[in-house]
Design a protein around this motif. Structure first.
Motif, PDB file in Angstrom:
ATOM      1  N   MET A   1       0.843  -1.173   0.000  1.00  0.00           N
ATOM      2  CA  MET A   1       0.000   0.000   0.000  1.00  0.00           C
ATOM      3  C   MET A   1       0.885   1.231   0.000  1.00  0.00           C
ATOM      4  SD  MET A   1      -3.267   0.609   2.360  1.00  0.00           S
ATOM      5  CE  MET A   1      -2.898   1.677   3.710  1.00  0.00           C
ATOM      6  N   MET A   2       0.517   2.212  -0.827  1.00  0.00           N
ATOM      7  CA  MET A   2       1.326   3.428  -0.956  1.00  0.00           C
ATOM      8  C   MET A   2       0.984   4.396   0.162  1.00  0.00           C
ATOM      9  SD  MET A   2       1.284   4.108  -5.024  1.00  0.00           S
ATOM     10  CE  MET A   2       2.391   5.476  -4.817  1.00  0.00           C
ATOM     11  N   PRO A   3       1.972   5.126   0.664  1.00  0.00           N
ATOM     12  CA  PRO A   3       1.690   6.131   1.691  1.00  0.00           C
ATOM     13  C   PRO A   3       0.881   7.265   1.079  1.00  0.00           C
ATOM     14  CG  PRO A   3       3.976   6.274   1.006  1.00  0.00           C
ATOM     15  CD  PRO A   3       3.381   5.059   0.332  1.00  0.00           C
ATOM     16  N   PRO A   4       0.081   7.959   1.907  1.00  0.00           N
ATOM     17  CA  PRO A   4      -0.705   9.071   1.371  1.00  0.00           C
ATOM     18  C   PRO A   4       0.197  10.194   0.883  1.00  0.00           C
ATOM     19  CG  PRO A   4      -0.845   9.025   3.767  1.00  0.00           C
ATOM     20  CD  PRO A   4      -0.105   7.781   3.335  1.00  0.00           C
ATOM     21  N   ALA A   5      -0.279  10.872  -0.151  1.00  0.00           N
ATOM     22  CA  ALA A   5       0.482  11.991  -0.714  1.00  0.00           C
ATOM     23  C   ALA A   5       0.537  13.131   0.292  1.00  0.00           C
ATOM     24  CB  ALA A   5      -0.163  12.463  -2.017  1.00  0.00           C
ATOM     25  N   SER A   6       1.653  13.797   0.310  1.00  0.00           N
ATOM     26  CA  SER A   6       1.818  14.916   1.227  1.00  0.00           C
ATOM     27  C   SER A   6       0.988  16.100   0.752  1.00  0.00           C
ATOM     28  CB  SER A   6       3.297  15.311   1.287  1.00  0.00           C
ATOM     29  OG  SER A   6       3.451  16.473   2.052  1.00  0.00           O
ATOM     30  N   THR A   7       0.359  16.789   1.686  1.00  0.00           N
ATOM     31  CA  THR A   7      -0.458  17.947   1.328  1.00  0.00           C
ATOM     32  C   THR A   7       0.330  19.235   1.452  1.00  0.00           C
ATOM     33  OG1 THR A   7      -1.270  18.083   3.600  1.00  0.00           O
ATOM     34  CG2 THR A   7      -2.601  16.842   2.020  1.00  0.00           C
ATOM     35  N   THR A   8       1.535  19.151   1.967  1.00  0.00           N
ATOM     36  CA  THR A   8       2.338  20.362   2.095  1.00  0.00           C
ATOM     37  C   THR A   8       3.161  20.528   0.830  1.00  0.00           C
ATOM     38  OG1 THR A   8       4.115  19.145   3.168  1.00  0.00           O
ATOM     39  CG2 THR A   8       2.493  20.204   4.598  1.00  0.00           C
ATOM     40  N   PRO A   9       3.238  21.750   0.291  1.00  0.00           N
ATOM     41  CA  PRO A   9       4.021  21.960  -0.919  1.00  0.00           C
ATOM     42  C   PRO A   9       5.504  21.861  -0.615  1.00  0.00           C
ATOM     43  CG  PRO A   9       3.159  24.040  -0.105  1.00  0.00           C
ATOM     44  CD  PRO A   9       2.595  22.949   0.766  1.00  0.00           C
ATOM     45  N   PRO A  10       6.306  21.531  -1.639  1.00  0.00           N
ATOM     46  CA  PRO A  10       7.751  21.477  -1.396  1.00  0.00           C
ATOM     47  C   PRO A  10       8.265  22.865  -1.053  1.00  0.00           C
ATOM     48  CG  PRO A  10       7.246  21.289  -3.735  1.00  0.00           C
ATOM     49  CD  PRO A  10       5.940  21.253  -2.999  1.00  0.00           C
ATOM     50  N   PRO A  11       9.368  22.930  -0.299  1.00  0.00           N
ATOM     51  CA  PRO A  11       9.895  24.250   0.075  1.00  0.00           C
ATOM     52  C   PRO A  11      10.344  25.028  -1.154  1.00  0.00           C
ATOM     53  CG  PRO A  11      11.431  22.503   0.677  1.00  0.00           C
ATOM     54  CD  PRO A  11      10.176  21.837   0.202  1.00  0.00           C
ATOM     55  N   ALA A  12      10.197  26.330  -1.067  1.00  0.00           N
ATOM     56  CA  ALA A  12      10.574  27.204  -2.175  1.00  0.00           C
ATOM     57  C   ALA A  12      12.095  27.300  -2.243  1.00  0.00           C
ATOM     58  CB  ALA A  12       9.961  28.586  -1.997  1.00  0.00           C
ATOM     59  N   THR A  13      12.601  27.338  -3.457  1.00  0.00           N
ATOM     60  CA  THR A  13      14.030  27.518  -3.671  1.00  0.00           C
ATOM     61  C   THR A  13      14.193  28.687  -4.637  1.00  0.00           C
ATOM     62  OG1 THR A  13      14.072  26.017  -5.559  1.00  0.00           O
ATOM     63  CG2 THR A  13      14.459  25.046  -3.378  1.00  0.00           C
ATOM     64  N   ALA A  14      15.437  29.029  -4.920  1.00  0.00           N
ATOM     65  CA  ALA A  14      15.696  30.135  -5.846  1.00  0.00           C
ATOM     66  C   ALA A  14      15.213  29.766  -7.245  1.00  0.00           C
ATOM     67  CB  ALA A  14      17.179  30.468  -5.864  1.00  0.00           C
ATOM     68  N   ASP A  15      15.353  28.469  -7.627  1.00  0.00           N
ATOM     69  CA  ASP A  15      14.929  28.017  -8.948  1.00  0.00           C
ATOM     70  C   ASP A  15      13.423  27.833  -9.033  1.00  0.00           C
ATOM     71  OD1 ASP A  15      17.557  28.029  -9.674  1.00  0.00           O
ATOM     72  OD2 ASP A  15      17.856  25.890  -9.303  1.00  0.00           O
ATOM     73  N   HIS A  16      12.811  27.447  -7.916  1.00  0.00           N
ATOM     74  CA  HIS A  16      11.380  27.156  -7.899  1.00  0.00           C
ATOM     75  C   HIS A  16      10.697  27.996  -6.820  1.00  0.00           C
ATOM     76  CE1 HIS A  16      12.073  23.832 -10.597  1.00  0.00           C
ATOM     77  NE2 HIS A  16      13.020  23.384  -9.808  1.00  0.00           N
ATOM     78  N   PRO A  17      10.049  29.099  -7.210  1.00  0.00           N
ATOM     79  CA  PRO A  17       9.348  29.926  -6.216  1.00  0.00           C
ATOM     80  C   PRO A  17       8.152  29.158  -5.648  1.00  0.00           C
ATOM     81  CG  PRO A  17       8.866  30.689  -8.437  1.00  0.00           C
ATOM     82  CD  PRO A  17       9.912  29.618  -8.556  1.00  0.00           C
ATOM     83  N   PRO A  18       7.608  29.593  -4.506  1.00  0.00           N
ATOM     84  CA  PRO A  18       6.471  28.874  -3.912  1.00  0.00           C
ATOM     85  C   PRO A  18       5.275  28.902  -4.865  1.00  0.00           C
ATOM     86  CG  PRO A  18       6.818  30.975  -2.807  1.00  0.00           C
ATOM     87  CD  PRO A  18       7.966  30.777  -3.738  1.00  0.00           C
ATOM     88  N   VAL A  19       4.528  27.799  -4.876  1.00  0.00           N
ATOM     89  CA  VAL A  19       3.370  27.669  -5.757  1.00  0.00           C
ATOM     90  C   VAL A  19       2.123  28.128  -5.012  1.00  0.00           C
ATOM     91  CG1 VAL A  19       1.956  26.049  -7.066  1.00  0.00           C
ATOM     92  CG2 VAL A  19       4.430  25.758  -6.979  1.00  0.00           C
ATOM     93  N   ASP A  20       1.373  29.026  -5.628  1.00  0.00           N
ATOM     94  CA  ASP A  20       0.096  29.479  -5.068  1.00  0.00           C
ATOM     95  C   ASP A  20      -0.983  28.546  -5.608  1.00  0.00           C
ATOM     96  OD1 ASP A  20      -2.075  30.773  -4.026  1.00  0.00           O
ATOM     97  OD2 ASP A  20      -1.945  32.507  -5.362  1.00  0.00           O
ATOM     98  N   HIS A  21      -1.417  27.582  -4.789  1.00  0.00           N
ATOM     99  CA  HIS A  21      -2.370  26.576  -5.237  1.00  0.00           C
ATOM    100  C   HIS A  21      -3.762  27.145  -5.480  1.00  0.00           C
ATOM    101  CE1 HIS A  21       0.484  23.350  -4.757  1.00  0.00           C
ATOM    102  NE2 HIS A  21       0.815  23.837  -3.579  1.00  0.00           N
ATOM    103  N   LEU A  22      -4.041  28.310  -4.974  1.00  0.00           N
ATOM    104  CA  LEU A  22      -5.364  28.919  -5.156  1.00  0.00           C
ATOM    105  C   LEU A  22      -5.355  29.995  -6.236  1.00  0.00           C
ATOM    106  CD1 LEU A  22      -6.411  29.195  -1.411  1.00  0.00           C
ATOM    107  CD2 LEU A  22      -7.079  27.453  -3.061  1.00  0.00           C
ATOM    108  N   ARG A  23      -4.295  30.064  -7.047  1.00  0.00           N
ATOM    109  CA  ARG A  23      -4.164  31.149  -8.019  1.00  0.00           C
ATOM    110  C   ARG A  23      -5.308  31.175  -9.020  1.00  0.00           C
ATOM    111  NH1 ARG A  23      -0.607  27.213  -9.048  1.00  0.00           N
ATOM    112  NH2 ARG A  23      -0.500  26.291 -11.115  1.00  0.00           N
TER     113      ARG A  23
END
Length: 183
Positions: A1-23
Motif C-alpha cells: 500500500m502506498m503512503p498518502p500523498a503529502s499535502t504540504t508543498p515542497p519548500p521554495a528555492t531560488a529556482d522554484h518559487p512557492p506555488v500558489d495553489h489557489l491562483r
C-alpha cells in the motif's frame, strides 16, 4: 500500500518559487454569495444544512412522538387530537426551511460554478504548459541530434587523422631504419 500523498508543498528555492495553489480560484473570490459572508449568512447556511442530517430527523421524530404521546395520554391538553398546533409548527418550520434550503443550494451552486471555472482555467494552463514542455523537448531532441552528428563527424575525422599519423609513423620508422642501416 502506498503512503498518502503529502499535502504540504515542497519548500521554495531560488529556482522554484512557492506555488500558489489557489491562483485560479482567487479571481472568483469577489463573487458575493447568496447569503453573504456575515454571521447571519453562515448561521443560515449551517441551519439549512442541518435540516438534512440524521440528527435533525431523529430529534424531530422524538419531539413529535413525545408531543403526541403527552397529548394523547391526556397528561396535558394544550394540543388535543387532531394536533392543530403541531401542524401549525410543521407549517411554520416548512415556511422557513424551504427558502433557507433553496438559498443554501443556490450558494453552493455559485461556489461549484466558480470552482468549475477555476478548474477549467487550471486545466487550460496545464495544457499550455504541456505544449511548451513538448516544444522544449522537441528542441532539445533536435539539438541532441545535431550534437550526435557533429560527434560522428569528429569521430570520423579523428579516425582518419589517427590512421594518417599511424601511416606517417610507419613511413618515418621505415625511413629511419633505412638510414640507420647505411654507414
Amino acid at each position: 500500500m502506498m503512503p498518502p500523498a503529502s499535502t504540504t508543498p515542497p519548500p521554495a528555492t531560488a529556482d522554484h518559487p512557492p506555488v500558489d495553489h489557489l491562483r485560479f480560484h482567487r479571481p472568483h473570490a469577489h463573487l458575493a454569495p447568496t447569503f453573504g459572508n456575515d454571521r447571519f449568512a453562515l448561521r443560515a447556511e449551517a441551519f439549512a444544512r442541518f435540516f438534512g442530517t440524521p440528527a435533525f430527523l431523529f430529534g424531530q421524530t422524538l419531539v413529535v412522538a413525545i408531543w403526541i404521546g403527552i397529548n394523547a395520554a391526556g397528561l396535558t391538553r394544550f394540543d388535543v387530537y387532531p394536533f392543530i398546533l403541531l401542524n401549525l409548527a410543521f407549517s411554520l418550520q416548512a415556511a422557513y426551511a424551504a427558502p433557507l434550503i433553496l438559498l443554501a443550494q443556490t450558494r453552493q451552486a455559485a461556489r461549484d460554478k466558480a470552482h468549475a471555472e477555476a478548474d477549467a482555467q487550471h486545466r487550460e494552463a496545464l495544457a499550455v504548459a504541456n505544449e511548451q514542455r513538448l516544444a522544449i523537448a522537441a528542441q532539445n531532441a533536435a539539438q541532441l541530434m545535431a550534437l550526435l552528428e557533429q560527434n560522428t563527424r569528429l569521430t570520423t575525422l579523428t579516425k582518419q587523422l589517427t590512421e594518417r599519423i599511424e601511416t606517417l609513423t610507419v613511413e618515418m620508422h621505415a625511413e629511419f631504419m633505412r638510414k640507420g642501416d647505411k654507414p
